[in-house]
Design an enzyme around this catalytic site. Structure first.
Site, mmCIF file in Angstrom:
data_model
loop_
_atom_site.group_PDB
_atom_site.id
_atom_site.type_symbol
_atom_site.label_atom_id
_atom_site.label_comp_id
_atom_site.label_asym_id
_atom_site.label_seq_id
_atom_site.Cartn_x
_atom_site.Cartn_y
_atom_site.Cartn_z
ATOM 1 N N ASP A 27 0.866 -1.284 -0.081
ATOM 2 C CA ASP A 27 -0.016 -0.023 0.030
ATOM 3 C C ASP A 27 0.925 1.186 0.001
ATOM 4 O O ASP A 27 1.618 1.357 0.741
ATOM 5 C CB ASP A 27 -0.949 0.010 1.227
ATOM 6 C CG ASP A 27 -1.750 1.080 1.449
ATOM 7 O OD1 ASP A 27 -2.052 1.922 0.546
ATOM 8 O OD2 ASP A 27 -2.251 1.587 2.536
ATOM 9 N N ASN A 29 -0.306 4.555 -0.379
ATOM 10 C CA ASN A 29 -0.825 5.870 0.116
ATOM 11 C C ASN A 29 -1.724 5.837 1.494
ATOM 12 O O ASN A 29 -2.428 6.600 1.681
ATOM 13 C CB ASN A 29 -1.924 6.527 -1.118
ATOM 14 C CG ASN A 29 -2.872 5.455 -1.322
ATOM 15 O OD1 ASN A 29 -3.023 4.385 -0.838
ATOM 16 N ND2 ASN A 29 -3.970 5.854 -2.167
ATOM 17 N N ASP A 31 -4.061 3.784 2.636
ATOM 18 C CA ASP A 31 -5.532 3.467 2.724
ATOM 19 C C ASP A 31 -5.750 2.239 3.223
ATOM 20 O O ASP A 31 -6.933 1.797 3.292
ATOM 21 C CB ASP A 31 -6.242 4.133 1.791
ATOM 22 C CG ASP A 31 -5.945 3.257 0.320
ATOM 23 O OD1 ASP A 31 -5.111 2.316 0.491
ATOM 24 O OD2 ASP A 31 -6.495 3.445 -0.656
ATOM 25 N N ASP A 35 -1.934 -1.205 -4.071
ATOM 26 C CA ASP A 35 -2.039 -0.357 -5.164
ATOM 27 C C ASP A 35 -1.072 -0.598 -5.930
ATOM 28 O O ASP A 35 0.240 -1.115 -6.107
ATOM 29 C CB ASP A 35 -2.298 1.050 -4.742
ATOM 30 C CG ASP A 35 -1.508 1.605 -3.834
ATOM 31 O OD1 ASP A 35 -0.312 1.344 -3.842
ATOM 32 O OD2 ASP A 35 -1.891 2.059 -2.916
ATOM 33 N N ASP A 104 -4.584 -9.669 -15.596
ATOM 34 C CA ASP A 104 -5.728 -10.819 -15.370
ATOM 35 C C ASP A 104 -6.999 -10.157 -15.953
ATOM 36 O O ASP A 104 -7.557 -9.291 -15.914
ATOM 37 C CB ASP A 104 -6.132 -10.910 -13.922
ATOM 38 C CG ASP A 104 -6.455 -12.076 -13.499
ATOM 39 O OD1 ASP A 104 -7.385 -12.734 -13.963
ATOM 40 O OD2 ASP A 104 -6.182 -12.427 -12.037
ATOM 41 N N ASP A 205 -9.364 -15.669 -16.860
ATOM 42 C CA ASP A 205 -9.846 -16.259 -15.996
ATOM 43 C C ASP A 205 -10.993 -17.234 -16.422
ATOM 44 O O ASP A 205 -11.686 -17.014 -17.322
ATOM 45 C CB ASP A 205 -10.727 -14.933 -15.089
ATOM 46 C CG ASP A 205 -11.350 -15.502 -13.689
ATOM 47 O OD1 ASP A 205 -10.655 -15.726 -13.004
ATOM 48 O OD2 ASP A 205 -12.506 -15.240 -13.712
ATOM 49 N N GLU A 259 -6.626 -19.943 -17.368
ATOM 50 C CA GLU A 259 -7.347 -20.826 -16.080
ATOM 51 C C GLU A 259 -8.065 -21.740 -16.628
ATOM 52 O O GLU A 259 -9.347 -21.543 -16.898
ATOM 53 C CB GLU A 259 -7.560 -19.910 -14.923
ATOM 54 C CG GLU A 259 -7.904 -20.739 -13.708
ATOM 55 C CD GLU A 259 -9.227 -19.918 -12.731
ATOM 56 O OE1 GLU A 259 -9.202 -20.344 -11.562
ATOM 57 O OE2 GLU A 259 -9.841 -19.157 -13.278
ATOM 58 N N HIS A 326 -4.485 -17.322 -5.595
ATOM 59 C CA HIS A 326 -5.343 -16.481 -4.575
ATOM 60 C C HIS A 326 -6.618 -17.266 -4.295
ATOM 61 O O HIS A 326 -7.669 -16.700 -3.566
ATOM 62 C CB HIS A 326 -5.728 -15.008 -5.353
ATOM 63 C CG HIS A 326 -6.542 -15.470 -6.402
ATOM 64 N ND1 HIS A 326 -5.820 -15.828 -7.834
ATOM 65 C CD2 HIS A 326 -7.631 -15.223 -6.754
ATOM 66 C CE1 HIS A 326 -6.711 -15.931 -8.693
ATOM 67 N NE2 HIS A 326 -7.774 -15.569 -8.032
ATOM 68 N N ASP A 327 -6.787 -18.581 -4.768
ATOM 69 C CA ASP A 327 -7.960 -19.314 -4.773
ATOM 70 C C ASP A 327 -7.835 -20.483 -3.712
ATOM 71 O O ASP A 327 -8.586 -21.401 -3.140
ATOM 72 C CB ASP A 327 -8.622 -19.807 -5.784
ATOM 73 C CG ASP A 327 -9.213 -18.699 -6.879
ATOM 74 O OD1 ASP A 327 -9.823 -17.699 -6.337
ATOM 75 O OD2 ASP A 327 -9.102 -18.672 -8.050
HETATM 76 O O1 TEU Z 1 -11.678 -19.138 -10.551
HETATM 77 C C1 TEU Z 1 -12.376 -19.953 -11.190
HETATM 78 C C2 TEU Z 1 -12.602 -20.893 -10.143
HETATM 79 O O2 TEU Z 1 -13.525 -21.810 -10.620
HETATM 80 C C3 TEU Z 1 -12.274 -20.911 -8.825
HETATM 81 O O3 TEU Z 1 -12.735 -19.736 -8.280
HETATM 82 C C4 TEU Z 1 -12.650 -22.067 -7.804
HETATM 83 O O4 TEU Z 1 -13.658 -22.665 -7.972
HETATM 84 C C5 TEU Z 1 -13.030 -21.233 -6.427
HETATM 85 O O5 TEU Z 1 -12.060 -20.354 -6.342
HETATM 86 C C6 TEU Z 1 -12.722 -22.500 -5.421
HETATM 87 O O6 TEU Z 1 -12.677 -21.868 -4.156
HETATM 88 C C7 TEU Z 1 -11.486 -17.756 -10.819
HETATM 89 C C8 TEU Z 1 -10.697 -16.623 -10.044
HETATM 90 O O7 TEU Z 1 -9.478 -17.185 -9.932
HETATM 91 C C9 TEU Z 1 -11.603 -16.624 -8.637
HETATM 92 O O8 TEU Z 1 -10.772 -15.619 -7.908
HETATM 93 C C10 TEU Z 1 -12.736 -15.906 -9.104
HETATM 94 O O9 TEU Z 1 -13.595 -15.738 -7.976
HETATM 95 C C11 TEU Z 1 -13.703 -16.510 -10.350
HETATM 96 O O10 TEU Z 1 -12.681 -17.185 -11.562
HETATM 97 C C12 TEU Z 1 -14.535 -15.987 -10.758
HETATM 98 O O11 TEU Z 1 -14.302 -14.802 -11.763
HETATM 99 CA CA CA Z 2 -3.546 2.190 -1.204
#
Ligand code: TEU
Ligand code: CA
Length: 559
Positions: A27, A29, A31, A35, A104, A205, A259, A326-327
């Site tokens: 971050d 700034n 907040d 960013d 992305d 995505d 993905e 991140h999932d």
């Molecule tokens: O993810 C596709 C997806 O199928 C995964 O989200 C998975 O099923 C889920 O995270 C299980 O916990 C992409 C992105 O990476 C995800 O962050 C988004 O939420 C999703 O698409 C919708 O755009």
């Molecule tokens: Ca910020």
């Protein structure tokens, strides 16, 4: 340089990619939200780590129902992340350092707050109606049995028009209609907009969700258990991908990374097309299988999966190696479940050895390089990810599941645990922000695990990653070589030689907390001597006694 099957080497074949979850990275700034300027301030850190390309999660304007994967304007930047000028500066600063930038891109759906959808839902005559997927209900119910990723029917009733719209993810993410030429043109225009600004490619995505069966036939099975044969992986998705690839090929040297979900080797293979007309790279969700589904993990399952991927991509392209995103749960935590406590860090380093000695392009997830772990959110009020929130409410309110149990399940399914801010130092808020509070919880573990401390410690996790990355770049076989498997059956250790015309590198990873004595004849054979390149033990004795210590992972050369 030629890779297998005559593929010409491109920059992304040997690049080290790094996923930046923008909201949690840095971050600038105060907040509490990461960013673009924050990213710029850390480019030198990334360069020093050995990163060649960054993938930045969505920073477009969004109501943030799905943390930015619900875009309301594709050609702009959300004010909390910065401005287009900041973005242009990021491209320049990254390129000045030889770092590529991949965006992305969410093509499957928009936010329900996007202007197109706001208009489309008003009337059946709207100019934008056909940008989305609509169907009449059946006997007062949804048009078919398709079940959404985040739970519940994939169809949502719309009062104004008296029919339903389709959403593979949250109802706040209506799916776009890719059979509409006009929509297609708009989205390709978006792609050109960012390519013209100098981006080096896209991470697409949920790309296999792009089209659905035109007749909207029911999937076999019900609810979460159904087989997604009509709402994913439709044949004409490949036609669209080929058109998209043609747009990309109007520019030089750009990359398309997809993905494909859930992404079995056979399923993903199709998205490489002929090898030159669809994706360049498709993610391998091995870690998802191992972690989310708590499968039986051992050296044999990992070896098998690696071989399947190698086979699947052989004719059509190049694999990807990735351990977290991140999932998914943090790799350090997932693999930590498979070994006794004192060896957790050793095994995590072993997983890093696997990642960076695999054939394929490695993708790191921010924080992985310092061994960041899952952080459990014990108060549902703190959830930022609506998928965890949804499950918690469903379990407690509709199923009567007690809090203690529901909160763990919601953590398991939800994604907040792997999205905590980057741990830069032991300063307040892990050095991530100067605000009183960050947008999400910070893992208190930052006091023991942070970049600043680890940079100073020769034996730190971070320095182990750096050494591995350096070796991957120095030793050509680690990039281009084929696998020669050493023991095809062991459940306890993995052994392979990466072999190319330029040489050989031996890799051994012990996945157990026991010593393993190897028969040197298995690999040393006619070779004179073995020379250790790197081990996760500073006192490795392997080159003398051929004993792998508990969870030892090493790279060696023959001399
Ligand atoms: O993810 C596709 C997806 O199928 C995964 O989200 C998975 O099923 C889920 O995270 C299980 O916990 C992409 C992105 O990476 C995800 O962050 C988004 O939420 C999703 O698409 C919708 O755009
Ligand atoms: Ca910020």
């Amino acid at each position: 340089m030629e890779l297998r099957n005559g593929f010409k080497k491109k920059w992304w074949h040997d690049a080290i990619f790094y996923e930046i979850y923008i909201r949690s990275f840095a971050d600038s700034n105060g907040d509490g939200i990461g960013d673009i300027n924050g990213i710029i301030s850390k480019l030198d850190y990334l360069k020093d780590l050995g990163v060649d390309a960054i993938w930045i999660t969505p920073f477009y304007p969004s109501p943030m129902f799905d943390c930015g994967y619900d875009i309301s304007d594709y050609k702009s930047i959300a004010p909390e992340y910065g401005t287009l000028e900041d973005f242009d500066r990021l491209i320049k600063e990254a390129h000045d350092r030889g770092i590529k930038v991949v965006l992305d891109m969410v093509l499957n759906h928009t936010s329900d707050q996007h202007y197109w959808f706001q208009e489309a839902k008003k009337s059946k005559d709207s100019k934008y109606r056909n940008y989305y997927i609509w169907a009449e209900g059946k006997e007062g119910k949804a048009p078919n049995n398709w079940y959404s990723i985040f739970g519940g029917s994939s169809w949502e009733y719309n009062e104004a028009t008296g029919d339903y719209y389709y959403h593979a993810f949250f109802p706040q993410q209506p799916d776009l209609n890719w059979r509409n030429e006009e929509l297609k043109k708009e989205m390709f225009d978006v792609i050109r907009f960012w390519l013209d600004r100098g981006v080096d490619g896209f991470r697409l995505d949920a790309i296999n969700f792009l089209l659905e069966d035109a007749q909207l036939r029911d999937n076999p099975g019900e609810g979460q258990e159904q087989e997604h044969i009509y709402d994913r992986d439709q044949d004409d998705t490949h036609d669209v991908l080929k058109e998209l690839r043609a747009v990309l090929d109007e520019y030089e040297d750009k990359v398309l990374i997809g993905e494909v979900f859930p992404g079995t080797p056979g399923q993903s293979q199709k998205y490489y097309g002929s090898g030159n007309d669809e994706l360049h790279l498709a993610f391998n969700f091995l870690m998802l299988k191992l972690a989310s589904y708590h499968l039986d993990f051992n050296a044999a399952t990992l070896r098998k999966e690696t071989q399947l991927w190698d086979e699947a991509t052989k004719e059509v392209g190049w694999p990807v190696a990735v351990m977290g995103n991140h999932d998914q749960p943090r790799a350090y935590s997932s693999f930590g479940e498979y070994i006794s406590e004192p060896y957790r860090e050793k095994l995590a380093k072993g997983i890093a050895v696997y990642l960076l000695t695999s054939k394929g392009t490695p993708f790191l997830y921010y924080g992985e390089e310092i061994g960041m772990e899952n952080y459990l959110f014990m108060d549902p009020e703190e959830f930022r990810d609506n998928s965890g929130k949804w499950l918690y409410n469903y379990l407690t309110k509709e199923k009567g599941v007690p809090h203690e149990e529901a909160i763990l399940k919601a953590n398991d399914w939800g994604r907040d645990k792997c999205r905590t801010p980057m741990q830069w130092s032991k300063e307040k808020n892990a050095g991530f922000t100067t605000a009183d509070k960050a947008w999400t919880l910070i893992n208190p573990q930052y006091k023991e695990k942070n970049v600043e401390d680890q940079l100073k410690d020769e034996n730190s996790f971070l320095n182990f990653y750096k050494k591995l990355i350096r070796l991957r770049k120095e030793k050509e076989p680690l990039m281009a070589g084929d696998y020669v498997w050493i023991d095809n059956d062991s459940r306890d250790y993995m052994g392979y030689i990466r072999k190319s015309s330029k040489g050989e590198v031996l890799v051994l990873i012990n996945f157990t907390d026991k010593e393993i004595r190897l028969d040197e004849n298995m690999f040393i054979n006619k070779r004179e001597k073995i020379n250790l390149l790197l081990s996760n033990y500073s006192d490795s004795t392997f080159t003398k006694d051929f004993i792998l210590k508990p969870a030892e992972a090493l790279l060696a050369e023959f001399v």
